[in-house]
Design an enzyme around this catalytic site. Structure first.
Site, PDB file in Angstrom:
ATOM      1  N   GLY A   1       1.170  -3.067  -7.008  1.00 22.00           N
ATOM      2  CA  GLY A   1       0.898  -4.241  -6.263  1.00 22.00           C
ATOM      3  C   GLY A   1      -0.737  -3.912  -6.309  1.00 22.00           C
ATOM      4  O   GLY A   1      -1.132  -2.839  -6.236  1.00 22.00           O
ATOM      5  N   CYS A   2      -1.548  -5.223  -6.120  1.00 21.06           N
ATOM      6  CA  CYS A   2      -3.055  -5.029  -6.133  1.00 21.06           C
ATOM      7  C   CYS A   2      -3.499  -4.277  -4.772  1.00 21.06           C
ATOM      8  O   CYS A   2      -4.313  -3.282  -4.764  1.00 21.06           O
ATOM      9  CB  CYS A   2      -3.608  -6.499  -6.215  1.00 21.06           C
ATOM     10  SG  CYS A   2      -2.794  -7.658  -5.311  1.00 21.06           S
ATOM     11  N   TYR A   3      -3.004  -4.960  -3.745  1.00 21.75           N
ATOM     12  CA  TYR A   3      -3.294  -4.193  -2.165  1.00 21.75           C
ATOM     13  C   TYR A   3      -2.752  -2.914  -2.284  1.00 21.75           C
ATOM     14  O   TYR A   3      -3.361  -1.907  -1.550  1.00 21.75           O
ATOM     15  CB  TYR A   3      -2.500  -5.031  -0.940  1.00 21.75           C
ATOM     16  CG  TYR A   3      -3.052  -6.202  -0.709  1.00 21.75           C
ATOM     17  CD1 TYR A   3      -4.687  -6.196  -0.214  1.00 21.75           C
ATOM     18  CD2 TYR A   3      -2.601  -7.423  -0.435  1.00 21.75           C
ATOM     19  CE1 TYR A   3      -5.310  -7.160   0.387  1.00 21.75           C
ATOM     20  CE2 TYR A   3      -3.301  -8.546   0.055  1.00 21.75           C
ATOM     21  CZ  TYR A   3      -4.722  -8.544   0.560  1.00 21.75           C
ATOM     22  OH  TYR A   3      -5.284  -9.408   1.039  1.00 21.75           O
ATOM     23  N   VAL A   4      -1.530  -2.521  -2.928  1.00 23.25           N
ATOM     24  CA  VAL A   4      -0.787  -1.290  -2.899  1.00 23.25           C
ATOM     25  C   VAL A   4      -1.909  -0.299  -3.557  1.00 23.25           C
ATOM     26  O   VAL A   4      -2.034   1.051  -3.034  1.00 23.25           O
ATOM     27  CB  VAL A   4       0.496  -1.200  -3.465  1.00 23.25           C
ATOM     28  CG1 VAL A   4       1.088   0.121  -3.319  1.00 23.25           C
ATOM     29  CG2 VAL A   4       1.441  -2.347  -2.731  1.00 23.25           C
TER      30      VAL A   4
END
Length: 348
Positions: A144-147
Site C-alpha cells: 500500500g501507498c501509506y505503508v
C-alpha cells in the site's frame, strides 16, 4: 519481450501503469480491461495517453498475457488468482488481498478470504527490504501507498532494534481514495483538510506493523513469512486538496538515546545502495517525488522531548502503487531494476 496485461486499468493506478509500461523496452502491453469501459479507446478514458487501442474483455487480456497485473478493488483478486496461477501466469496484485495473513485480512477488511492457502506463496513486494525473495516469484503482493512511506521511514530503526512503538500522521492527495470515491469530489476537498479513519481503524495499520515486526525480528533483509517481533503504531491519515502525493510524519521514542548525527549515519548506511530512496538533511516535499519512483526521507531529533521525528514523501500513484509494481516486475523477470522508472520527479 514479456507480454503484460492489466485488469482494472480505468483506476488511477491502472492509468499510471499503462503510461509506464508503454515505454518499457522489455514489455509488450497486450491488453487492458475495465468493467465500465470495454470497447472504449484508451485515450477516451485516459486523455493524456496517445493510444487508440480498445479496452478488452478480461478473458481476452488474460489469454494473451504472461504477466497479469491486478489493479482491482479489494476482494476481487483472491477470486481470480488461483485460476491465473493454474494457467501459468505471473501475477502482481495491487490490492490488499495477499499482503496480510488471511485471518488478519478478514478482521481488518471485513471480507472472507476466498483463497487463503495462497497467502503462503505470496511474496511481499517492497524491494528495498524484500529484494532477495522477489526474483522468480509467481505471486507478488504490491504494498500500500501509506505503508510504503511509513515502512521505509521507520525500517532502519526497526531493523536496528530501536523501535517498539511510534505515532504517525499521514497526508494523502485525493487520488489515493480512488477514481469513484465521493470524498474526491471538488466541492468536498477544495480548500479543505480533514482526518479520516482515526482511532486506530485504518486498514493499512496491520500491514505497517507486520513489516516493522519482520524487520525487528529478522534484521535488514526480512522474509515475507519469517519471524516477527511485535511493533505498535498509532496512525491518523488526512485527505489533502492535491491530486497526488503522500507525506508521513512519524514520532518515535527510541529504546536507546542516539544523537541526531548517529541516526543520520544509520539511515545513510541502511539506504546507501538503494537508488530510489533519497535520504537527505533537507525536509521532504511531495512535489519533489511527483510522477517518480522515489521516496524522500529526512529526520530530526527533538532534544527537548527526546522524540525522533522522521518524514517520508512519495507519489502515491508512483512508488506507492504503479511504479513500484513495475520495479517488482523488473525484479521478478530479471530485468534491470530501474528500467522504465524515474528517480527524479516532475514539477506539476
Amino acid at each position: 519481450m514479456v507480454r503484460v496485461g492489466i485488469l482494472g486499468a480505468s483506476g488511477y493506478g491502472g492509468g499510471e501503469l499503462i503510461r509506464l509500461l508503454k515505454r518499457h523496452p522489455e514489455v509488450r502491453l497486450v491488453g487492458f480491461s475495465s468493467r465500465r469501459h470495454t470497447d472504449k479507446a484508451l485515450f477516451e478514458v485516459w486523455p493524456q495517453l496517445v493510444d487508440e487501442r480498445m479496452f478488452k474483455p478480461q478473458e481476452e487480456v488474460v489469454a494473451e498475457a504472461e504477466v497479469v497485473i491486478l489493479a482491482l478493488p479489494n476482494g476481487i483478486a483472491m477470486e481470480l488468482v488461483p485460476g491465473l496461477l493454474e494457467a501459468g501466469k505471473w501475477v502482481i496484485d495491487l490490492s490488499g488481498d495477499y499482503r496480510l495473513p488471511p485471518e488478519v485480512y478478514e478482521a481488518w477488511y471485513g471480507l472472507p478470504h476466498k483463497s487463503p492457502a495462497l497467502y503462503r506463496e505470496a511474496v511481499y513486494g517492497l524491494p528495498e527490504l524484500f529484494r532477495g525473495e522477489i526474483p522468480g516469484a509467481r505471486l507478488l503482493a504490491n504494498p500500500g501507498c501509506y505503508v510504503t512511506a511509513a515502512t521505509l521511514a521507520l525500517a532502519p530503526l526497526a531493523a536496528g532494534g530501536l523501535l517498539e512503538e511510534a505515532s504517525l500522521v499521514g497526508m494523502s492527495g485525493v487520488s489515493g481514495a480512488g477514481r469513484e470515491a465521493e470524498e474526491t469530489f471538488f466541492a468536498e476537498v477544495n480548500e479543505n483538510l480533514k482526518p479520516y479513519r482515526p482511532g486506530g481503524t485504518h486498514r493499512h495499520i496491520p500491514e505497517m506493523e507486520l513489516n516493522l515486526a519482520r524487520l525487528r525480528a529478522q534484521g535488514r533483509w526480512p522474509r515475507t513469512h519469517g519471524a516477527q517481533k511485535g511493533v505498535r503504531l498509532s496512525f491518523i491519515p488526512h485527505l489533502v486538496p492535491m491530486t497526488r502525493g503522500i507525506l508521513v510524519s512519524a514520532f518515535v521514542r527510541l529504546n536507546e538515546d542516539l544523537s541526531e548525527l548517529r541516526l543520520e549515519a544509520l539511515y545513510r548506511e541502511f539506504y546507501q545502495d538503494e537508488p530510489f530512496v533519497f535520504f537527505t538533511r533537507a525536509l521532504p516535499q511531495t512535489k519533489g517525488t511527483f510522477a517518480s519512483n522515489r521516496v524522500w526521507i529526512s529526520l530530526r531529533k527533538d532534544e527537548r522531548t527526546g522524540l525522533v521525528q522522521v518524514f517520508s514523501a512519495l507519489d502515491n500513484l508512483g512508488k506507492g502503487m504503479a511504479s513500484q509494481a513495475v520495479q517488482n516486475l523488473n525484479l521478478m523477470l530479471g530485468f534491470p531494476e530501474g528500467l522504465a522508472l524515474d528517480r527524479e520527479g516532475v514539477w506539476p
